[in-house]
Design a protein around this motif. Structure first.
Motif, short mmCIF file in Angstrom:
data_model
loop_
_atom_site.label_atom_id
_atom_site.label_comp_id
_atom_site.label_asym_id
_atom_site.label_seq_id
_atom_site.Cartn_x
_atom_site.Cartn_y
_atom_site.Cartn_z
N PHE A 132 0.82 -1.22 0.00
CA PHE A 132 0.00 0.00 0.00
C PHE A 132 0.86 1.27 0.00
O PHE A 132 0.35 2.36 0.20
CB PHE A 132 -0.94 0.01 1.21
CG PHE A 132 -1.94 -1.11 1.17
CD1 PHE A 132 -2.95 -1.13 0.22
CD2 PHE A 132 -1.87 -2.17 2.07
CE1 PHE A 132 -3.86 -2.17 0.17
CE2 PHE A 132 -2.77 -3.21 2.03
CZ PHE A 132 -3.77 -3.21 1.07
N LEU A 338 -16.17 11.27 4.99
CA LEU A 338 -15.58 10.48 6.09
C LEU A 338 -15.95 11.09 7.44
O LEU A 338 -16.23 10.38 8.40
CB LEU A 338 -14.05 10.45 5.95
CG LEU A 338 -13.49 9.53 4.86
CD1 LEU A 338 -12.06 9.91 4.52
CD2 LEU A 338 -13.55 8.07 5.30
N ALA A 419 -4.57 1.07 4.50
CA ALA A 419 -5.00 1.31 3.12
C ALA A 419 -5.71 2.65 2.94
O ALA A 419 -6.55 2.80 2.07
CB ALA A 419 -5.90 0.17 2.67
C1 HEM Z 1 -13.18 4.36 3.95
C2 HEM Z 1 -12.26 3.49 4.01
C3 HEM Z 1 -11.60 3.02 5.30
C4 HEM Z 1 -11.69 3.51 6.59
C5 HEM Z 1 -12.48 4.71 7.10
C6 HEM Z 1 -10.86 2.66 7.42
C7 HEM Z 1 -10.65 2.84 8.78
C8 HEM Z 1 -9.86 2.04 9.57
C9 HEM Z 1 -9.61 2.24 10.96
C10 HEM Z 1 -10.17 3.36 11.83
C11 HEM Z 1 -8.81 1.24 11.38
C12 HEM Z 1 -8.28 1.01 12.81
C13 HEM Z 1 -6.95 1.71 12.93
C14 HEM Z 1 -6.39 1.68 14.33
O1 HEM Z 1 -6.56 0.72 15.05
O2 HEM Z 1 -5.79 2.69 14.69
C15 HEM Z 1 -8.54 0.38 10.25
C16 HEM Z 1 -7.77 -0.75 10.30
C17 HEM Z 1 -7.59 -1.60 9.23
N1 HEM Z 1 -7.97 -1.37 7.92
FE1 HEM Z 1 -9.00 0.21 7.24
N2 HEM Z 1 -10.30 1.68 6.64
C18 HEM Z 1 -10.72 1.87 5.34
C19 HEM Z 1 -10.36 1.13 4.23
C20 HEM Z 1 -9.59 0.00 4.25
C21 HEM Z 1 -9.21 -0.77 3.09
C22 HEM Z 1 -9.58 -0.42 1.66
C23 HEM Z 1 -8.46 -1.84 3.54
C24 HEM Z 1 -7.79 -2.95 2.77
C25 HEM Z 1 -7.69 -3.04 1.49
C26 HEM Z 1 -8.37 -1.72 4.97
C27 HEM Z 1 -7.72 -2.61 5.80
C28 HEM Z 1 -7.58 -2.45 7.17
C29 HEM Z 1 -6.91 -3.42 8.03
C30 HEM Z 1 -6.34 -4.77 7.61
C31 HEM Z 1 -6.91 -2.89 9.31
C32 HEM Z 1 -6.33 -3.53 10.58
C33 HEM Z 1 -4.85 -3.24 10.62
C34 HEM Z 1 -4.14 -3.75 11.87
O3 HEM Z 1 -4.73 -4.49 12.62
O4 HEM Z 1 -2.98 -3.39 12.07
N3 HEM Z 1 -9.06 -0.59 5.37
N4 HEM Z 1 -9.17 0.90 9.15
#
Ligand code: HEM
Length: 469
Positions: A132, A338, A419
């Motif tokens: 990414f 958002l 991402a």
């Molecule tokens: C509007 C789109 C998105 C929003 C608002 C969003 C928001 C978030 C938030 C708030 C977290 C938690 C971060 C933390 O613990 O500090 C998160 C974690 C995560 N997001 Fe996103 N996300 C989005 C799109 C995506 C996309 C497109 C992917 C993958 C292709 C993705 C994969 C992940 C993964 C795997 C985690 C967990 C990471 C970890 O445990 O270290 N997200 N996301």
């Protein structure tokens, strides 16, 4: 008289014991302000259910107690913070408390990145994050464009004034985009994508329902969840097996699935993380796109302004890495979506030693919620917070806010969403493709309301009509 004194003392002591036994929070374990638990067993769970969701409960709580507060999730003492200053103080913390996300473990798997902490979590993130990186994102553009073009083709073929089920379409599109980008453009048939989606819907809605209403052992709900979960996992497993059979030359370079397979031989980690990235990657973006189109349909002036920008910046060309940054107003629309829709309302961290936050002691292992959604609605930084106004994100207006006031992807410990930039690319390509072909309008008579889970979705389908340009 002595009898009366003995009776009075015994009564007071008994009362004290009862109060301490029934209400452990009345003997608060920190100086952080907050409510007492309503019951010993469930803490404030009933209050959370009454508020409608954890996000809505946190809004009430922070209004009442300030930027740092604490309450009881069942028997667990939990802290919540919502101000830029406190976010900054917590910005180096990496580990995520497993307990707050336990509900989703049966679906994601206990070895999911969602639950991985310390060295294991950090090294997995380091491996996966490569795909990414901004320089890597370039490779996704053509696949994302193809998925968007197919949607526009489909919409073009619909009868004039047909009512279009926006959330259904956006969620299907986001799933396809996630699968194509993470696993390669030929990894999945359309039927398999539909099946993945169908089984996700059953399993995830059941898990969210369990927050307030747990099913009985052996009930049809449990069976339906298990079947959906099994089928979802079987499809992902099949894809992993197929991918292993392909020579690297025959697939796109640097896919997430390759980074995953290169990083471990543990089959459970592979399956859990493949599932976690699919789920995290599509329900977030699907809802972001749904809300963005909804706001555009309800704000004709904003829609016109975006359309004019697309024409001016791109002419008839597709979005490219070099033109993405010039679509300044569209980016403001995505940011305001958002913020206004609160797509991901909260994140959380913990530390396995006693620490201090905002001048209060935090006992070791206490989960600390990052109330991202409460902060996105903070009147101090976003006056009239319920008003959709992309101009809040103009360069001029953004200057006056601290950066930690707008963190829709989380912020702490280099563990924010991996991402975020990819999500902006997906949203930009999709919205450009839709808006240059259609004017979107709401079907009249709908009241659209949000349901705040781990991700915020419209409570009911959002119906739009498409007017060809
Ligand atoms: C509007 C789109 C998105 C929003 C608002 C969003 C928001 C978030 C938030 C708030 C977290 C938690 C971060 C933390 O613990 O500090 C998160 C974690 C995560 N997001 Fe996103 N996300 C989005 C799109 C995506 C996309 C497109 C992917 C993958 C292709 C993705 C994969 C992940 C993964 C795997 C985690 C967990 C990471 C970890 O445990 O270290 N997200 N996301």
């Amino acid at each position: 008289m002595l009898d009366f004194v003995i009776f009075a003392v015994t009564f007071v002591v008994a009362l004290l014991i009862a109060v301490i036994y029934l209400y452990p929070g009345s003997k608060r374990i920190t100086t952080i302000p907050g409510p007492d638990p309503t019951t010993k067993e469930d803490g404030n769970l009933a209050d959370i259910a009454r508020a409608g969701s954890l996000h809505e409960y946190l809004i009430d709580l922070h209004k009442q107690y300030g930027d740092i507060t604490a309450f009881w999730m069942g028997q667990e003492f939990v802290v919540s913070i919502c101000s830029p200053e406190l976010f900054k103080q917590h910005s180096a913390v990496f580990d995520r408390p497993v307990s707050l996300f336990k509900l989703f473990e049966p679906f994601l798997g206990e070895k999911s990145i969602q639950f991985a902490n310390k060295g294991d979590g950090r090294s997995r993130r380091k491996q996966y994050d490569q795909v990414f990186n901004p320089s890597h994102l370039v490779q996704y553009y053509s696949g994302l464009q193809e998925v968007s073009d197919n949607l526009v083709k489909k919409w073009t073929s619909l009868p004039k004034d047909d009512h279009v089920a926006l959330a259904q379409y956006m969620s299907a599109l986001a799933l396809k985009m996630a699968l194509v980008s993470l696993f390669g453009s030929h990894a999945w048939s359309d039927e398999e994508i539909l099946e993945i989606r169908h089984n996700y819907d059953i399993a995830w809605s059941e898990l969210e329902r369990r927050l307030v209403d747990f099913p009985e052992e052996g009930s049809p709900r449990i069976k339906a969840f298990e079947n959906a979960h099994k089928r979802f996992h079987a499809l992902v497993k099949k894809m992993v097996t197929n991918h292993r059979k392909l020579s690297k030359k025959s697939t796109e370079e640097g896919l997430f699935i390759d980074a995953l397979l290169d990083s471990t031989e543990d089959e459970q980690v592979i399956l859990s993380d493949a599932c976690s990235y699919i789920v995290a990657g599509f329900h977030t973006t699907g809802n972001l796109l749904t809300w963005a189109v909804y706001f555009l349909a309800t704000h004709e002036d904003v829609q016109d302004k975006v359309y004019k920008e697309i024409k001016k910046v791109l002419g008839g060309n597709d979005v490219e890495p070099s033109s993405l940054k010039d679509l300044v107003y569209l980016r403001q629309v995505i940011d305001e979506t958002l913020r206004c829709a609160v797509i991901a309302p909260w994140a959380a961290r913990y530390q396995d030693f006693d620490s201090e936050l905002g001048g209060h002691k935090i006992p070791k292992n206490t989960p600390v919620i990052h109330a991202l959604g409460v902060s996105l609605q903070n009147e101090k930084y976003f006056p009239l917070p319920n008003k959709f106004d992309p101009d809040r994100f103009s360069a001029e207006n953004s200057k006056s806010r601290p950066s930690y006031s707008f963190q829709p992807f989380g912020f702490a410990g280099k563990r924010k969403c991996p991402a975020d930039n990819f999500a902006y690319v997906e949203a930009t390509i999709t919205l450009v493709s839709i808006l240059r072909k259609f004017k979107v309008k709401m079907v009249e008579g709908q009241v659209v309301t949000p349901t705040f889970g781990l991700v915020t979705h419209p409570t009911e389908e959002v119906w739009i009509t498409l007017q060809k340009r």
